[in-house]
Motif scaffolding. Structure first.
Motif, PDB file in Angstrom:
ATOM      1  N   GLY A   1       0.819  -1.200   0.000  1.00 10.49           N
ATOM      2  CA  GLY A   1       0.000   0.000   0.000  1.00 10.49           C
ATOM      3  C   GLY A   1       0.857   1.256   0.000  1.00 10.49           C
ATOM      4  O   GLY A   1       0.611   2.206  -0.772  1.00 10.49           O
ATOM      5  N   ALA A   2       1.893   1.267   0.850  1.00 15.14           N
ATOM      6  CA  ALA A   2       2.741   2.445   0.939  1.00 15.14           C
ATOM      7  C   ALA A   2       3.445   2.703  -0.393  1.00 15.14           C
ATOM      8  O   ALA A   2       3.551   3.852  -0.846  1.00 15.14           O
ATOM      9  CB  ALA A   2       3.773   2.262   2.056  1.00 15.14           C
ATOM     10  N   GLY A   3       3.903   1.634  -1.030  1.00 17.29           N
ATOM     11  CA  GLY A   3       4.580   1.774  -2.316  1.00 17.29           C
ATOM     12  C   GLY A   3       3.654   2.378  -3.363  1.00 17.29           C
ATOM     13  O   GLY A   3       4.046   3.256  -4.149  1.00 17.29           O
ATOM     14  N   LEU A   4       2.401   1.906  -3.386  1.00 15.03           N
ATOM     15  CA  LEU A   4       1.396   2.455  -4.307  1.00 15.03           C
ATOM     16  C   LEU A   4       1.180   3.939  -4.048  1.00 15.03           C
ATOM     17  O   LEU A   4       1.166   4.766  -4.956  1.00 15.03           O
ATOM     18  CB  LEU A   4       0.065   1.751  -4.077  1.00 15.03           C
ATOM     19  N   LEU A   5       1.002   4.239  -2.751  1.00 11.69           N
ATOM     20  CA  LEU A   5       0.712   5.596  -2.313  1.00 11.69           C
ATOM     21  C   LEU A   5       1.770   6.591  -2.778  1.00 11.69           C
ATOM     22  O   LEU A   5       1.440   7.708  -3.207  1.00 11.69           O
ATOM     23  CB  LEU A   5       0.674   5.602  -0.779  1.00 11.69           C
ATOM     24  N   VAL A   6       3.041   6.207  -2.672  1.00 13.01           N
ATOM     25  CA  VAL A   6       4.090   7.153  -3.060  1.00 13.01           C
ATOM     26  C   VAL A   6       4.424   7.024  -4.543  1.00 13.01           C
ATOM     27  O   VAL A   6       5.365   7.649  -5.028  1.00 13.01           O
ATOM     28  CB  VAL A   6       5.365   6.999  -2.194  1.00 13.01           C
ATOM     29  N   GLY A   7       3.671   6.184  -5.256  1.00 17.91           N
ATOM     30  CA  GLY A   7       3.764   6.172  -6.713  1.00 17.91           C
ATOM     31  C   GLY A   7       4.965   5.458  -7.297  1.00 17.91           C
ATOM     32  O   GLY A   7       5.520   5.885  -8.314  1.00 17.91           O
ATOM     33  N   LEU A   8       5.367   4.345  -6.689  1.00 16.99           N
ATOM     34  CA  LEU A   8       6.495   3.596  -7.247  1.00 16.99           C
ATOM     35  C   LEU A   8       6.047   2.754  -8.440  1.00 16.99           C
ATOM     36  O   LEU A   8       4.858   2.506  -8.647  1.00 16.99           O
ATOM     37  CB  LEU A   8       7.105   2.691  -6.169  1.00 16.99           C
TER      38      LEU A   8
ATOM     39  N   GLN B   1       2.284  -6.562  -9.577  1.00 16.33           N
ATOM     40  CA  GLN B   1       1.880  -6.526 -10.987  1.00 16.33           C
ATOM     41  C   GLN B   1       0.377  -6.310 -11.124  1.00 16.33           C
ATOM     42  O   GLN B   1      -0.093  -5.656 -12.052  1.00 16.33           O
ATOM     43  CB  GLN B   1       2.299  -7.828 -11.678  1.00 16.33           C
ATOM     44  N   MET B   2      -0.399  -6.852 -10.189  1.00 17.80           N
ATOM     45  CA  MET B   2      -1.846  -6.657 -10.246  1.00 17.80           C
ATOM     46  C   MET B   2      -2.253  -5.246  -9.875  1.00 17.80           C
ATOM     47  O   MET B   2      -3.072  -4.639 -10.545  1.00 17.80           O
ATOM     48  CB  MET B   2      -2.530  -7.656  -9.307  1.00 17.80           C
ATOM     49  N   VAL B   3      -1.691  -4.726  -8.775  1.00 23.42           N
ATOM     50  CA  VAL B   3      -2.203  -3.450  -8.282  1.00 23.42           C
ATOM     51  C   VAL B   3      -1.670  -2.238  -9.039  1.00 23.42           C
ATOM     52  O   VAL B   3      -2.354  -1.207  -9.104  1.00 23.42           O
ATOM     53  CB  VAL B   3      -1.944  -3.248  -6.770  1.00 23.42           C
ATOM     54  N   VAL B   4      -0.437  -2.349  -9.557  1.00 24.34           N
ATOM     55  CA  VAL B   4       0.073  -1.183 -10.276  1.00 24.34           C
ATOM     56  C   VAL B   4      -0.498  -1.208 -11.674  1.00 24.34           C
ATOM     57  O   VAL B   4      -0.241  -2.124 -12.448  1.00 24.34           O
ATOM     58  CB  VAL B   4       1.602  -1.171 -10.323  1.00 24.34           C
ATOM     59  N   GLY B   5      -1.290  -0.195 -11.923  1.00 24.60           N
ATOM     60  CA  GLY B   5      -1.979  -0.134 -13.209  1.00 24.60           C
ATOM     61  C   GLY B   5      -1.017  -0.206 -14.359  1.00 24.60           C
ATOM     62  O   GLY B   5      -1.167   0.361 -15.398  1.00 24.60           O
TER      63      GLY B   5
END
Ligand SMILES: Nc1ncnc2c1ncn2[C@@H]1O[C@H](COP(=O)(O)O)[C@@H](O)[C@H]1O
Ligand SMILES: Nc1ncnc2c1ncn2[C@@H]1O[C@H](COP(=O)(O)O)[C@@H](O)[C@H]1O
Ligand SMILES: Nc1ncnc2c1ncn2[C@@H]1O[C@H](COP(=O)(O)O)[C@@H](O)[C@H]1O
Ligand code: NA
Ligand code: NA
Ligand code: NA
Lengths: 103, 326, 103, 326, 103, 326
Positions: free
Chosen positions: F254-261, F322-326
Motif C-alpha cells: 500500500g505504501a509503495g502504491l501511495l508514493v507512486g512507485l 503486478q496486479m495493483v500497479v496499473g
C-alpha cells in the motif's frame, strides 16, 4: 590415583616470534606444546588486534605442559626466553593423566 | 571531477571515513589475505603475459637495475633525514628507512588500475621491478642499524635474539608475496596468450572490484592505526611521512626517464620509489631489529605515506610523467 | 567469599574426535564445556598444523569446569576417554563465582 | 610445450616449489575451503546443465554402475598389493586401500579443465559418477580391516571407540562435498539453460582461476606433507603410490570403453579410477579405523598420488582415451 | 626465585559483550588482557556454535593475569561483572616471571 | 515450473535439506561474512549508478519517508499481536517486534535477483530505502520495552548493563552493513557510468553466484537453528512468524502504491516491510534488552520468516505488485 603432578606454562606473546619460543621449549626438553590464536589483547603496547596484513599485531598463547625439571629449567634460562619479549609467562600446578608423557 | 578519482580509491576513503566515525565495519582477516594473494597473482599473470609479446622485454634490464639501486640507496637518504630532523634512536630510524626503500604492492596495484582506467599503457615487466625492489632496502637498513645489532648479538642464544642477516634475506626473498608475484609472472609469461585468455575473467575483469575491497580494508586499517597510536608520531615524523615519498618519487621519475621507459613506466617507477612497504618489511624488521619501535614504522608507512600516495601521489606522478616524457 | 572451589579440566586433542569427548563429558554430568581452536601443536606425532583440507591435522582445546565429583568421575572413567586419544589431559584447581552452576 | 601443460597445473608446480624452497607462502584456511566449495558447486551446476540437453543422459546408468563397481573392487586390489609388497599392518593397509577406490575432486576438476582447454567434450553426467564413486570404497576398506575392527569394538563405550559402519556410511553419504556436488547437479539440471546462463560468469568464467588457486594450495600442502613425514614412506610404499593409479586408471579406461563413453568420458573415467581421495576418506578412516596410521595414507594420497595424477596421469589418460576410442 | 604469585582470571562469555568486560577490567586496574576465539561451547543455553552471521552465537575466552589486589577487587565488584552474563568465571593461582608487570 | 523459482533460491532449499538430513556441510565463517560484504557493496554500487541516470531520483523522498514510517510503526503492530496472542514477556515481545520493523538485506537481494531475472525494472534508490528502514524499528522496540529497561538501568555501572539508547542508535547507524551499503551507494552514484562499467564484472556478473552461496548458508543456518531450539517456538509464535510478514508486506504494498512507485519498486517495498532483520537487530537487542530471550527472536526471524519470505513471500509480492500497479 592415576594422576601425576606437572606444571602448565602459558605464554602470551606476539605471533611472529612464537616459533623461536617453541623451538627453545623443544631444546629445554618439553615433550610438546600447543599454540592458540588470539583475537585481541591489551598490554603495555596498547591494543593489539589480530588481522592487520602481515600479521604483526597478532598474538598467540603457547601452552606447554611439562615436568617439574623442565619447568625449573625454563625458569633458570628465562633470560633467553625474555629476549623473545613474551608479554606474559605464567606457571601453575596441574595434574595430568598418563604422566609418562611428560618426562 | 568524478573522472579524476578512480572509483577503487573512493573505497579507501569510505574505509577511512568508517573508521574515523568509529563504525564497527570489519573485513574478515582471511578476506584481506585472500585479496592480497589475488592481487599478487593477477598482477603477476598480467605482467608475464605482457612480457611475452614481441619486443616487450626491451628496457627490462635497465629498469631492474634502476629499481635495485633505488631500493639500496633510498634508505640512506631517509636515514640521514630522520637522524637530522627527528629524535628517533638509531635502530628505529634504520628500521623506518628500510620501509621507504622497499615498495608497497597495493600502491602499485592502485597505480596500475588508474593507468588502465586512463588508457595509458606501461611496460609489462614492471611487476618484476616491483619484486626486485622489495629486498635490497632491508640490507641497507640493517647496515645502518649496524652498531645496535652488533651489541645485541652477544646474547644470541635465546629465542628472542635478532635474526642474522643471511637467514633474514633468505626469508624475505622467499617471502610468500614475492614467490607468488614472480611465480605468477613466470606462469603468465610461459603460458602466453592461451593462459591470458583463460584467466582473463578472473585476473582482469575482477581486478577493479578486488582492488576496491582491499582499499576499503586499507582505509579502515590506516585510520584505526592512527587512532590506536595517537602519541607515536610527532609533527616532524608526520612531515617525514609526506616529504619522503615526494623525494623518492622524484628520484624514481628521474631513474625511469634515464632508462628510457614509456609514460606509464616512468609513472610506475616513481610510484614504486615513493611507496613504503607495510607488509614484508615490518615483519622483517620485527625479526631483525627487535628494539626498534614497531609503532613508529607501521604507523608512518601504513597510516601516513600509504594514504598520501594513493590519494595524492599517484595522480601527481602520472601527471609528472606525462609532462617529462616527450 | 562468594568463591567456590572447582576443577578445570583441559584436554588437547585432534579436532575430528572432539565431539565424542564432549558428548562423553555431557554423559558424566558436566554442565558445559568450551572448545577452542588451535593454530599448531607439537607432540609425539610431530607437528600438527591446522588447515590441511579435511581438517585432519587440526587440534582443539576443550575446557570444562566441573565439580569435584564430576572430576573424580572423569578420572575414574579415564579408560573411556583415552580411547579418543586425547593428547594432553590436565586437571587443576580453581575458584569460580556462582558455584551453583557446576553441580 | 606451453600448450601441453594447462596453466592451472603450473600453479601446482609453483606451490610445490615454494614449499620445497621453504617459502612461508600460506593460503588462509578458509580460502582453501571456499575454493573447494566453489569447485563442487561449479562442477555440479555445469554437469547438471549439460545433462539437461536432449539425449545427454544416454549411457548414464552404465557409467554409474561401472563407477560403483570400480569403487567397490579397487580397494581389494590395492589391499592385496600392499599386503604382498609392503610391511603395513592389516588396519593401515585397509585404510590406504579405501583411498584408492574412492576419488579426488580436484584431480577430476583439473581433468575437466584440461579437456575444456583442449576442446574435448565429455558426458555431462560425469560429476554424478564422481559422487557415486566416493563411498563404496569405504565399505570395502572396513570389510578388509574386519578383524582389527571387531577386536576394537569390545571397548566401544568410550568416546574414542571406532564409529560403526552404518553410522559411518550415513556420515559419508551426507558428507558436505557429496551433498554440495549432487545438490548443485540437481539445481543445474532443474534450472536448465536460464540457470546456466545466469551462473555462467560465476561457475564457468572463474573456473580456471579458482582451480589455479586451489592447485597452488595443493602444491604447498603436498610438498609440506612430504617434508613433515620424511620417514613415513619407504620405497615400496612410494612405488605403490605411483603404480596403483596406473592400474586403477587402466581399469577405468577399460570400464569407460565397455560402457561406451566418448573420448572425454573415457578419459574422465580413467582419471577417477586413478585418483585417490584425500579429503572425505581420510576423515572417515580416522573415525572408523583409529589404529591405522594416518601419516601413511594422507602422505601417500596427497603427496605422491595426487601430484602424479595431476602432472602425469591426466595427460596419459587423455592420450590413451584418444587412442582407444575409435 | 624470580617467580611471583599472581592470579589468573578466565572468563567464558558471549563475544558481543566482551568489550564491556575488558573495559571494566581496565577500570579495576588490570594491566592487560587477552581475548581468545571459541569454536563451539555448551552450557545452560544449549549449543553455541561460532559462525552464525552477526556473530551472536560466538563465545570468547578472556584471560587476565592480575595481582591479588586486583583479583580481590574483581571478586568484590562481581555484581557488576555478572550483569554482563559471563558464563564461567574461574580464578586460579599461578606464578609469573617479572612480577612488576602486574601491579 | 523451473522458470518460476529463481535458481539461487534452490540453493536455499539445498542448504535447508542438507541441514535437515544432518549433513556436515559447513561454509567457513569468513565466507559467509565475505558474501554479505559483497552483497552490500554490489547492491549499493548498482543502486547508486542507477540513481545517477536522469530523472532517477523522482519519488526518492516519498519512498524514504514511507520506509521510515513503516519501520517506526510496524513494531507496534507486531507487539500488539504478540501480547494478545502469545505468552511472551514484555521485553522479549518488544525485542521480537523490533526485528519485524527492520529489514533483511538478503531477502532484499533475493528479490532484486528475482526482478532482474524476470526483467522487471525498479527504482535505483531502493537500497537507500533499505538503509533508512534498518534503524527506526529499534527505537520503537526500546520504547515498547520501556518499563523493563528502566528497571534495569539502576545497576547500570557494571559491564552488562543495557546500552543506553543514544549509544545504541549511534552504533546501529554506524553499523558496518549500513556504512558499507550507503558508502557503496554514494560511490556508485558519484562514479557514474565509468565506475559502473569498471565494476560490472564484479558487482553484476557475479551477483547470482554469490547470492546462491549465501542462500545456501542461510538454508543451513535456518534449518540448524530450528533443530537447535526445538522447544523455543510454540504454535502461536510460529504462526506469528508467517502472518506478520503478510501484514507487513501488505502495508508495504500500500505504501509503495501511495508514493507512486513502479511495479518493481512496489514489490520491493512490500518485500522490505515483510522482511525481518536477523543480523543488525539481534545484535542490538542483545545489547539493549539483555533479558529478552535471544532464542525466540533469532529463531523466528531466521528460521521461520526468512525462509517464508524467500520461498513464498517474494513471488507473492511481485505478483501482487503486478496486479495493483496499473
Ligand atoms: N595482564 C595481562 N593478562 C593477560 N594478557 C595480557 C596481560 N598483559 C598483556 N597481555 C597480553 O600480552 C599482549 C602483549 O602485551 P604488551 O607487550 O604488554 O603490550 C597483549 O596484547 C595481551 O594479549
Ligand atoms: N606437553 C605438551 N604441552 C602442550 N601441548 C601438547 C603437549 N604434548 C602434546 N601437545 C598437543 O597435543 C597435540 C597432539 O599430541 P601428540 O598426540 O603427542 O602428537 C600436539 O599437536 C600438541 O598440540
Ligand atoms: N562448565 C563449563 N565449562 C566450560 N565452559 C562452559 C561451561 N559452562 C558453560 N561454558 C561455556 O559458556 C558458554 C555459555 O554458557 P551458558 O550461558 O551456560 O550457555 C557455553 O557455550 C560454553 O562455551
Ligand atoms: Na619506496
Ligand atoms: Na580411485
Ligand atoms: Na520489515
Amino acid at each position: 590415583m592415576a594422576l601425576h603432578a606437572r606444571k602448565r606454562i602459558e605464554i602470551v606473546m606476539e605471533a611472529v616470534r612464537a616459533e623461536q619460543v617453541t623451538a627453545w621449549l623443544d631444546q629445554l626438553g618439553a615433550t610438546g606444546w600447543t599454540v592458540l590464536p588470539v583475537k585481541v589483547g591489551r598490554g603495555r603496547q596498547g591494543l593489539r588486534r589480530a588481522g592487520v596484513p602481515g600479521g604483526i599485531f597478532d598474538n598467540v598463547v603457547i601452552l606447554c605442559v611439562v615436568s617439574d625439571e623442565v619447568a625449573e629449567r625454563v625458569v633458570r634460562h628465562q633470560e633467553e626466553l625474555l629476549v623473545a619479549k613474551p608479554a606474559i609467562v605464567t606457571i601453575s600446578d596441574c595434574y595430568v593423566l598418563r604422566g609418562d608423557r611428560f618426562v | 571531477m568524478a573522472e579524476l578519482i578512480p572509483p577503487p580509491i573512493l573505497f579507501f576513503v569510505l574505509g577511512a571515513a568508517a573508521a574515523a566515525l568509529r563504525s564497527d565495519l570489519h573485513l574478515p582477516e582471511s578476506l584481506a589475505k585472500t585479496l592480497s594473494i589475488y592481487l599478487m597473482v593477477a598482477i603477476g599473470l598480467k605482467g608475464g603475459a605482457a612480457l611475452g609479446t614481441p619486443g616487450a622485454s626491451e628496457g627490462l634490464w635497465g629498469a631492474l637495475g634502476a629499481g635495485v639501486v633505488l631500493s639500496f640507496l633510498l634508505p640512506i637518504l631517509a636515514f640521514a633525514l630522520l637522524r637530522a630532523a627527528s629524535s628517533l634512536d638509531r635502530e628505529t630510524a634504520a628500521a623506518v628507512s628500510g620501509h621507504y626503500g622497499s615498495v608497497s604492492v597495493v600502491t602499485f596495484a592502485t597505480a596500475i588500475g588508474t593507468l588502465n582506467a586512463l588508457g595509458l599503457p606501461h611496460e609489462g615487466f614492471m611487476p618484476a621491478v616491483l619484486a626486485a625492489m622489495e629486498t635490497p632496502a632491508i640490507v641497507t637498513a640493517l647496515l645502518l642499524a649496524n652498531g645496535a645489532v652488533r651489541r645485541h648479538r652477544n646474547r644470541a642464544s635465546g629465542p628472542g635474539a635478532p635474526t642474522p642477516l643471511p637467514v633474514l634475506l633468505r626469508e624475505v626473498l622467499l617471502n610468500g608475496s614475492i614467490v607468488l608475484l614472480l611465480g605468477s609472472f613466470a606462469i603468465g609469461w610461459f603460458g602466453g596468450e592461451p593462459a591470458r585468455a583463460q584467466f582473463a575473467p578472473f585476473a582482469e575483469a575482477l581486478f577493479p572490484g578486488a582492488l576496491a575491497l582491499f582499499l576499503l580494508e586499507m582505509g579502515l586499517v590506516a585510520a584505526r592505526q592512527i587512532r590506536a597510536a595517537p602519541g607515536v608520531l610527532d609533527a616532524r615524523l608526520f612531515a617525514f611521512g609526506l616529504v619522503m615519498p615526494l623525494i623518492g618519487g622524484a628520484l624514481g621519475l628521474g631513474a625511469g626517464l634515464l632508462v628510457g621507459l614509456s609514460v606509464g613506466g616512468v609513472a610506475l617507477m616513481a610510484v614504486l620509489s615513493a611507496s613504503a612497504s607495510y607488509i614484508a618489511v615490518p615483519a622483517a624488521m620485527r625479526m631483525a631489529l627487535p628494539k626498534a619501535d614497531a609503532g613508529v614504522y607501521v604507523t608512518l608507512s601504513l597510516a601516513v605515506t600509504f594514504p598520501f600516495n594513493v590519494v595524492a601521489g599517484i595522480p601527481i606522478w602520472i601527471a609528472a610523467a606525462q609532462m617529462v616524457v616527450g
